[in-house]
Write a protein that holds these residues in place. Sequence first.
Motif, PDB file in Angstrom:
ATOM      1  N   VAL B  36      21.655  24.732  13.852  1.00 50.70           N
ATOM      2  CA  VAL B  36      22.343  24.847  12.569  1.00 50.70           C
ATOM      3  C   VAL B  36      22.884  23.459  12.253  1.00 50.70           C
ATOM      4  O   VAL B  36      23.546  22.852  13.104  1.00 50.70           O
ATOM      5  CB  VAL B  36      23.509  25.861  12.650  1.00 50.70           C
ATOM      6  N   LEU B  37      22.609  22.938  11.075  1.00 52.41           N
ATOM      7  CA  LEU B  37      23.067  21.586  10.719  1.00 52.41           C
ATOM      8  C   LEU B  37      24.408  21.641   9.970  1.00 52.41           C
ATOM      9  O   LEU B  37      24.731  22.670   9.366  1.00 52.41           O
ATOM     10  CB  LEU B  37      21.995  20.892   9.881  1.00 52.41           C
ATOM     11  N   PRO B  38      25.179  20.526  10.020  1.00 53.43           N
ATOM     12  CA  PRO B  38      26.524  20.522   9.405  1.00 53.43           C
ATOM     13  C   PRO B  38      26.554  21.041   7.973  1.00 53.43           C
ATOM     14  O   PRO B  38      27.520  21.673   7.556  1.00 53.43           O
ATOM     15  CB  PRO B  38      26.920  19.041   9.456  1.00 53.43           C
ATOM     16  N   LYS B  39      25.492  20.797   7.248  1.00 51.58           N
ATOM     17  CA  LYS B  39      25.378  21.254   5.867  1.00 51.58           C
ATOM     18  C   LYS B  39      25.596  22.775   5.757  1.00 51.58           C
ATOM     19  O   LYS B  39      26.031  23.281   4.722  1.00 51.58           O
ATOM     20  CB  LYS B  39      23.966  20.910   5.397  1.00 51.58           C
ATOM     21  N   TYR B  40      25.285  23.493   6.812  1.00 52.77           N
ATOM     22  CA  TYR B  40      25.349  24.958   6.793  1.00 52.77           C
ATOM     23  C   TYR B  40      26.521  25.492   7.614  1.00 52.77           C
ATOM     24  O   TYR B  40      26.714  26.697   7.706  1.00 52.77           O
ATOM     25  CB  TYR B  40      24.018  25.522   7.332  1.00 52.77           C
ATOM     26  N   PHE B  41      27.340  24.592   8.193  1.00 54.19           N
ATOM     27  CA  PHE B  41      28.446  25.033   9.070  1.00 54.19           C
ATOM     28  C   PHE B  41      29.393  26.010   8.369  1.00 54.19           C
ATOM     29  O   PHE B  41      29.844  26.982   8.957  1.00 54.19           O
ATOM     30  CB  PHE B  41      29.252  23.811   9.561  1.00 54.19           C
ATOM     31  N   ARG B  42      29.713  25.713   7.090  1.00 50.71           N
ATOM     32  CA  ARG B  42      30.685  26.548   6.376  1.00 50.71           C
ATOM     33  C   ARG B  42      30.157  27.990   6.263  1.00 50.71           C
ATOM     34  O   ARG B  42      30.854  28.946   6.573  1.00 50.71           O
ATOM     35  CB  ARG B  42      30.946  25.972   4.977  1.00 50.71           C
ATOM     36  N   GLN B  43      28.875  28.103   5.868  1.00 52.19           N
ATOM     37  CA  GLN B  43      28.270  29.432   5.759  1.00 52.19           C
ATOM     38  C   GLN B  43      28.190  30.104   7.136  1.00 52.19           C
ATOM     39  O   GLN B  43      28.558  31.263   7.289  1.00 52.19           O
ATOM     40  CB  GLN B  43      26.833  29.319   5.203  1.00 52.19           C
ATOM     41  N   LEU B  61      19.109  44.897  11.524  1.00 53.34           N
ATOM     42  CA  LEU B  61      18.562  44.235  10.333  1.00 53.34           C
ATOM     43  C   LEU B  61      18.161  42.789  10.655  1.00 53.34           C
ATOM     44  O   LEU B  61      17.230  42.247  10.086  1.00 53.34           O
ATOM     45  CB  LEU B  61      19.600  44.228   9.201  1.00 53.34           C
ATOM     46  N   LEU B  62      18.914  42.157  11.572  1.00 58.47           N
ATOM     47  CA  LEU B  62      18.671  40.745  11.912  1.00 58.47           C
ATOM     48  C   LEU B  62      18.448  40.612  13.421  1.00 58.47           C
ATOM     49  O   LEU B  62      19.082  41.311  14.217  1.00 58.47           O
ATOM     50  CB  LEU B  62      19.893  39.908  11.489  1.00 58.47           C
ATOM     51  N   ILE B  63      17.576  39.687  13.792  1.00 58.79           N
ATOM     52  CA  ILE B  63      17.304  39.463  15.210  1.00 58.79           C
ATOM     53  C   ILE B  63      18.592  38.948  15.909  1.00 58.79           C
ATOM     54  O   ILE B  63      19.265  38.067  15.387  1.00 58.79           O
ATOM     55  CB  ILE B  63      16.118  38.465  15.388  1.00 58.79           C
ATOM     56  N   PRO B  64      18.943  39.516  17.050  1.00 60.27           N
ATOM     57  CA  PRO B  64      20.165  39.054  17.735  1.00 60.27           C
ATOM     58  C   PRO B  64      20.022  37.610  18.222  1.00 60.27           C
ATOM     59  O   PRO B  64      18.916  37.143  18.487  1.00 60.27           O
ATOM     60  CB  PRO B  64      20.265  40.003  18.941  1.00 60.27           C
ATOM     61  N   HIS B  65      21.153  36.907  18.319  1.00 60.36           N
ATOM     62  CA  HIS B  65      21.133  35.541  18.842  1.00 60.36           C
ATOM     63  C   HIS B  65      22.388  35.265  19.648  1.00 60.36           C
ATOM     64  O   HIS B  65      23.407  35.938  19.473  1.00 60.36           O
ATOM     65  CB  HIS B  65      21.004  34.521  17.704  1.00 60.36           C
ATOM     66  N   ASN B  66      22.290  34.259  20.523  1.00 59.56           N
ATOM     67  CA  ASN B  66      23.463  33.779  21.251  1.00 59.56           C
ATOM     68  C   ASN B  66      23.690  32.323  20.911  1.00 59.56           C
ATOM     69  O   ASN B  66      22.740  31.567  20.772  1.00 59.56           O
ATOM     70  CB  ASN B  66      23.239  33.881  22.768  1.00 59.56           C
ATOM     71  N   GLU B  67      24.963  31.959  20.803  1.00 63.43           N
ATOM     72  CA  GLU B  67      25.279  30.552  20.552  1.00 63.43           C
ATOM     73  C   GLU B  67      25.243  29.842  21.905  1.00 63.43           C
ATOM     74  O   GLU B  67      25.934  30.248  22.837  1.00 63.43           O
ATOM     75  CB  GLU B  67      26.693  30.479  19.983  1.00 63.43           C
ATOM     76  N   SER B  68      24.389  28.832  22.044  1.00 64.24           N
ATOM     77  CA  SER B  68      24.266  28.211  23.366  1.00 64.24           C
ATOM     78  C   SER B  68      24.955  26.859  23.475  1.00 64.24           C
ATOM     79  O   SER B  68      25.331  26.438  24.566  1.00 64.24           O
ATOM     80  CB  SER B  68      22.795  28.083  23.750  1.00 64.24           C
ATOM     81  N   LYS B  69      25.125  26.164  22.360  1.00 65.66           N
ATOM     82  CA  LYS B  69      25.748  24.836  22.422  1.00 65.66           C
ATOM     83  C   LYS B  69      26.348  24.500  21.062  1.00 65.66           C
ATOM     84  O   LYS B  69      25.745  24.774  20.031  1.00 65.66           O
ATOM     85  CB  LYS B  69      24.684  23.796  22.786  1.00 65.66           C
ATOM     86  N   THR B  70      27.538  23.876  21.072  1.00 67.45           N
ATOM     87  CA  THR B  70      28.137  23.454  19.800  1.00 67.45           C
ATOM     88  C   THR B  70      28.565  21.993  19.895  1.00 67.45           C
ATOM     89  O   THR B  70      29.303  21.619  20.799  1.00 67.45           O
ATOM     90  CB  THR B  70      29.381  24.316  19.469  1.00 67.45           C
ATOM     91  N   LYS B  72      29.420  18.365  17.132  1.00 66.09           N
ATOM     92  CA  LYS B  72      29.801  18.132  15.744  1.00 66.09           C
ATOM     93  C   LYS B  72      28.565  17.964  14.838  1.00 66.09           C
ATOM     94  O   LYS B  72      28.643  18.079  13.631  1.00 66.09           O
ATOM     95  CB  LYS B  72      30.754  16.927  15.618  1.00 66.09           C
ATOM     96  N   ASP B  73      27.420  17.702  15.456  1.00 67.41           N
ATOM     97  CA  ASP B  73      26.198  17.491  14.671  1.00 67.41           C
ATOM     98  C   ASP B  73      25.340  18.738  14.518  1.00 67.41           C
ATOM     99  O   ASP B  73      24.514  18.819  13.614  1.00 67.41           O
ATOM    100  CB  ASP B  73      25.331  16.404  15.322  1.00 67.41           C
ATOM    101  N   SER B  74      25.500  19.657  15.445  1.00 68.27           N
ATOM    102  CA  SER B  74      24.696  20.881  15.313  1.00 68.27           C
ATOM    103  C   SER B  74      25.240  22.018  16.183  1.00 68.27           C
ATOM    104  O   SER B  74      25.943  21.784  17.165  1.00 68.27           O
ATOM    105  CB  SER B  74      23.227  20.615  15.675  1.00 68.27           C
ATOM    106  N   ILE B  75      24.881  23.223  15.774  1.00 70.65           N
ATOM    107  CA  ILE B  75      25.187  24.403  16.592  1.00 70.65           C
ATOM    108  C   ILE B  75      23.835  24.948  17.037  1.00 70.65           C
ATOM    109  O   ILE B  75      22.926  25.111  16.211  1.00 70.65           O
ATOM    110  CB  ILE B  75      25.965  25.468  15.793  1.00 70.65           C
ATOM    111  N   GLU B  76      23.725  25.189  18.330  1.00 70.63           N
ATOM    112  CA  GLU B  76      22.426  25.631  18.859  1.00 70.63           C
ATOM    113  C   GLU B  76      22.448  27.132  19.133  1.00 70.63           C
ATOM    114  O   GLU B  76      23.352  27.620  19.791  1.00 70.63           O
ATOM    115  CB  GLU B  76      22.181  24.863  20.157  1.00 70.63           C
TER     116      GLU B  76
END
Lengths: 62, 466
Positions: B36-43, B61-70, B72-76
């Motif tokens: 996820v790029l900073p441009k989309y962080f707010r959403q 409705l949506l494929i499950p996901h896990n947040e693996s890394k955060t 300041k430049d991206s959320i993985e």
Amino acid sequence: MIVLYFDPGLGAMLVQALIAAAASVIVFSKNVKAKIQNFFSNKKRGKPHQDSININEDESKF
Amino acid sequence: MRMKASSNSFRNNHSSSFRDPSGYVFVDNNVLKRAVLPKYFRQYNALKASGFYKKVIKHSLLIPHNESKTTKDSIELIPEEIPFITYPYEWSFSQLKDAALHTLKLQNYAVSNGFILKDATAFNIAFHRGNPIFIDTLSFDFYSSDSPWKAFKMFVQHFLSPLVLAHYHGPTILKLLQTHIDGIPLSLTTSLLPRKSKLNPTILTNIHLLAKAERKYKNQTDKKTKEIKVKKERHLNHLDALYSFIQGLNVNQKTEWGNYYENIHYDDTALDFKKNQISEWISYLDLKTVVDIGGNDGTMVRSFSHDLDFAIVGDIDENAVDLNYQKIKEQKDANIIPVLLDILQPTPALGFDNKERFSIINRLNKFKPDLTLALALIHHISLGGNVPFLKIAEFFARFSNYLIIEFPNRNDDMVQLLLNQKRDFKNHFDFYSDENFERDFGVFFEIEKRVAIPKSNRILYQMKTI
């Protein structure tokens, strides 16, 4: 709101406003029809539950 | 390049992920991840904090996901793995219909919860565990009061148009999605639809009128779309009306192979023998993943699918694929995926640089099934498609280590029919014999088992690649 990466189409936006207004009439009449059918139909012999666009918050597939 | 990111971010970028600037998909040590790029962080943060992600995942409705890394430049994110992706032009009518309904359901739910689907491409849907699922986690944006659905035209081009076209012209027309990966153009749809389609208020307004308006306003780029308002209630009613219409859509087409097992004069003893023999070999060799090429409605695979982890069932016939999908839904066959597949013309690689959508051969090679099943198929490729045995053997040897293949000899009814259809050139196919078949397949395979199927003119082989 972020910038779209495709053109949504001005014509499509304008028509959507019209269709959405017309759709409200269709949905309203559909609901009225369903209510009338429900009123006259025997619940036991009624149609099987048809999948609806609305999610039942209490229901989970898991 | 539309994405504002350093060229570095593209290094491992999945080649089909570049359109949306909110983030991208990449492969890291064979694991598919989403950045996820900073441009989309707010959403992203709002979707997470509001519990929206949690809810749409809970409702399948949506494929499950896990947040693996955060950072300041991206959320993985690591999304749940989908074993095999099929594309919209490899789906049957019912699959495209269910994918359309799923998209509408998600849009309806999003708008009711203060968000909106910012795009509506059919490629955002995958079939997973027998059901459609939305796979683009970053496709949501904030819903601003009374704004129209900007992805509406996209929805019509990707879903409504092909479904309506198939309703009038049969399911073969869905292949148009292969030549139009951004959806079928409105002008093409209207030119193909019969005049009587204008009598249907949903088709008249959502397709014909839409096409007309698009033509009229095509060059007016100065007008702002922001001024156009659609009341939320009307917006939801529109979605509801589309949902009901699509739900009632059917495709008028008689089946050719769809009820193969009911039509064909295949002796029950022979069929049961085939099922038992294959099942025995599979369990002895401990094979867990299968691709059945020419698998019809999945009847064969279904007879031993309880022993498998995953089965891909391809067939050339839209109706057979549709029937298979219906059975998957009814019987909750979570480990079977249907795919429309013409082995003489397999799905090619498409899109930018031919890397946006992978060919079916590429996807099968990556999936690397333990076993390839080719039953009642070789005569269609060899006699129907004029492909020499050696080429067919080389082709099958690329998919998996094991091959179970059925060879109908010259006395088989279907072989007779195919040979007679060659008329004057019948002699050209004198090579069609089990000796020649074994010799040519022996170049790429070790023939481990050879069993004649009783009460038939067919032989079943178990082979292993050399």
